[in-house]
Enzyme design. Structure first.
Site, PDB file in Angstrom:
ATOM      1  N   GLU A 256      15.928   0.331  -5.424  1.00  0.00           N
ATOM      2  CA  GLU A 256      16.624  -0.751  -6.143  1.00  0.00           C
ATOM      3  C   GLU A 256      16.578  -2.071  -5.370  1.00  0.00           C
ATOM      4  O   GLU A 256      17.617  -2.698  -5.110  1.00  0.00           O
ATOM      5  CB  GLU A 256      18.073  -0.351  -6.433  1.00  0.00           C
ATOM      6  CG  GLU A 256      18.156   0.859  -7.342  1.00  0.00           C
ATOM      7  CD  GLU A 256      19.561   1.175  -7.846  1.00  0.00           C
ATOM      8  OE1 GLU A 256      20.538   0.600  -7.346  1.00  0.00           O
ATOM      9  OE2 GLU A 256      19.657   1.996  -8.788  1.00  0.00           O
TER      10      GLU A 256
ATOM     11  N   GLU B 248      16.453   7.933 -11.176  1.00  0.00           N
ATOM     12  CA  GLU B 248      17.920   8.020 -11.208  1.00  0.00           C
ATOM     13  C   GLU B 248      18.343   7.886 -12.659  1.00  0.00           C
ATOM     14  O   GLU B 248      18.096   6.841 -13.277  1.00  0.00           O
ATOM     15  CB  GLU B 248      18.579   6.908 -10.378  1.00  0.00           C
ATOM     16  CG  GLU B 248      18.518   7.141  -8.893  1.00  0.00           C
ATOM     17  CD  GLU B 248      19.359   6.139  -8.100  1.00  0.00           C
ATOM     18  OE1 GLU B 248      20.416   5.695  -8.599  1.00  0.00           O
ATOM     19  OE2 GLU B 248      18.937   5.803  -6.981  1.00  0.00           O
TER      20      GLU B 248
HETATM   21  O1  AHR Z   1      23.270   7.268  -7.504  1.00  0.00           O
HETATM   22  C1  AHR Z   1      24.249   6.389  -7.013  1.00  0.00           C
HETATM   23  C2  AHR Z   1      23.672   5.025  -6.674  1.00  0.00           C
HETATM   24  O2  AHR Z   1      23.253   4.400  -7.856  1.00  0.00           O
HETATM   25  C3  AHR Z   1      22.435   5.024  -5.819  1.00  0.00           C
HETATM   26  O3  AHR Z   1      22.732   5.075  -4.465  1.00  0.00           O
HETATM   27  C4  AHR Z   1      21.785   3.731  -6.177  1.00  0.00           C
HETATM   28  O4  AHR Z   1      20.397   3.761  -6.041  1.00  0.00           O
HETATM   29  C5  AHR Z   1      22.238   3.478  -7.591  1.00  0.00           C
HETATM   30  O5  AHR Z   1      22.710   2.184  -7.767  1.00  0.00           O
END
Ligand code: AHR
Length: 503
Positions: free
Chosen positions: A175, A294
């Protein structure tokens, strides 16, 4: 009044894609109680000789997770992997700025690899491109993947891992567009750095799968220009671009929440188009694939974090307690992933244990399955095969932001080795069942193997330590075959797995 009819048509010859098993990946970050108190708890009665909880391992194995992203997430952007190798007693305790916790480094790279092996999984390794760069990435890949005879690979051997881990997939940061990220960058800064790191890793092993960071969500102001710019730098050096998305329930609006998968599908389609654009611009022959590394529902714990335990080890963070409607949203997301299995070759349910997770633990007692565990389990077990083009006819509702949304969300997967077709269906209707009529063209001798339903009169029902099976799937009677049609009743607000065999 009878139930509304919803129709599906599939044809044995109409295949959308072959599913890459890495679509059923997950994610473990050094965050909250994911590692300390989840994966690892040496004083627990069920801990094994390495301090890993065997009840957690059993549930992870049941989910059949082929690949687990590690060690972050936000955590990775200041990660110093060298802190977590070698004699445990010599390892430094460090400040984890991402989650305002202390990282004792008791579980480091080698321990996590041992755990992943016990979980029958492999590691998708993320590299720190927040505070670090090419040099550390180069050393890390040598430590992990080189057989031996060099400084870092010999160090790994000295630490007890004779054979290289041979990680196949590497994430180039996390990110990096997010202002919350340690060392966040502009698209140009990140694109240049990621391209150089990718080049170095490919010099070591051109067969590695490299994932470059896309935007951290479709709502980011820089999306999708970020993707276009970053790919302009990296297109020929990387194999995947990442997508991250978390569904949120806003203003207690259930119909809108159940439509979050529409946003997810638009997100995927936009990244697919951006990849095509850059590919065309570069006259490239290769196609960069999508890694949704994610994804989940995440909102229950937002704003609920307490500052009491600031800088504690394994402090409670992001412990969402998932209910039935969350499971339906996760089910819809899985259906969208399968529908786009041609471009989406990897995905990671974020996360796996305790933090926004399908598996929960407490300090004593056995681990339990949250509601979202079940749709993931069903798809991971019965969703590996060939995705059939699944044409849906269903009435719908006006969702506001996402326009008219069909009550029925569904996908079918052909599993030739078992002579079965799996149907994954969600009924989004709050009060009415749907009468499903699925026509299967090109199949002979079809019959129903099972119809499993996850639903509850209370859509907010959830499991917990004292009621671990409050919400669980049940076998539903009544699904039958007439000629080439499968007929089944999908209860209101339900997740459904229907397995059909053919001769
Ligand atoms: O999954 C939780 C968080 O969400 C992670 O650390 C990050 O990559 C995202 O913003």
């Amino acid at each position: 009044m009878g139930d509304s009819i919803a129709r599906i048509r599939v044809d044995r010859e109409s295949i959308l894609a072959t599913v890459d098993e890495r679509l059923f990946g997950s994610f473990v970050e050094h965050l909250g109680r994911a590692i300390y108190g989840g994966v690892y708890q040496p004083d627990h009665e069920l801990a094994d000789e390495d301090g890993f909880r065997t009840d957690v391992l059993e549930l992870v194995r049941e989910l059949r997770v082929p690949v687990i992203r590690y060690p972050g997430g936000n955590y990775v952007s200041a990660y110093k992997w060298e802190d977590g190798v070698g004699p445990v007693g010599d390892r430094p305790r460090r400040m984890d700025l991402a989650w305002k916790a202390t990282e004792p480094n008791t579980v480091g790279l080698d321990e996590f690899c041992r755990w992943a092996k016990k979980a029958d999984s492999s590691v998708m390794m993320a590299i720190n491109l927040g505070t670090r760069g090419i040099e550390e990435a180069r050393n890390l890949v040598e430590y992990c993947n080189h057989p031996g005879g060099l400084y870092w690979s010999d160090l790994r051997r000295a630490h007890g891992a004779e054979k290289p881990y041979d990680f196949r997939v590497w994430c180039l940061g996390n990110e990096m567009d997010g202002p919350w990220q340690i060392g966040c960058k502009t698209a140009d800064e990140y694109g240049k750095l990621a391209a150089e790191v990718a080049k170095a890793l490919k010099l070591f092993d051109p067969t590695l799968d490299l994932v470059v960071c896309g935007s951290s969500g479709p709502g980011m102001p820089t999306f999708p220009q970020w993707e276009a710019t970053v790919l302009e730098y990296c297109y020929e050096h990387v194999d995947f671009i990442s997508l991250h998305i978390y569904a949120r329930k806003e203003k207690d609006d259930r119909p809108l929440f159940l439509a979050e998968s529409v946003k997810f599908e638009h997100f995927i389609q936009t990244v697919e188009s951006t990849v095509r654009f850059v590919k065309a611009k570069k006259r490239s022959k290769k196609t960069v694939r999508l890694s949704v590394d994610e994804w989940n529902v995440w909102y229950h714990s937002l704003g609920a974090e307490s500052d009491d335990d600031l800088w504690g080890v394994g402090r409670r963070l992001l412990e969402d307690r998932y209910n039935v409607e969350d499971a339906l949203v996760v089910g819809c997301f899985l259906i969208v992933l399968l529908r786009h299995a041609d471009s989406v070759r990897m995905a990671c349910l974020a996360q796996l244990v305790n933090t926004i997770a399908p598996i929960m633990t407490d300090t004593s007692g056995r681990a339990w399955r949250q509601t979202i565990y079940y749709p993931f389990l069903h798809c991971s077990r019965y969703g590996r095969g060939e995705v059939l083009e699944t044409r849906i006819e269903s009435t719908g509702y006006e969702s506001g932001e996402y326009g008219t949304v069909p009550y029925l969300e569904a996908i079918a997967v052909l599993r030739r080795t078992d002579s079965e077709v799996s149907f994954f269906c969600v009924n989004r209707h709050e009060t009415e069942a749907l009468s499903l009529e699925a026509r299967l063209s090109g199949f002979a001798g079809i019959s129903v193997v099972e119809h499993v339903v996850l639903a509850d009169p209370d859509p907010l029902a959830a499991n917990g330590r004292d009621a671990p099976d409050r919400v669980a799937p049940r076998a539903e009677n009544g699904a039958r075959v007439e000629g080439d049609r499968l007929l089944a009743r999908l209860p209101p607000l339900s997740w459904n797995l229907i397995r059909v065999s053919y001769s």
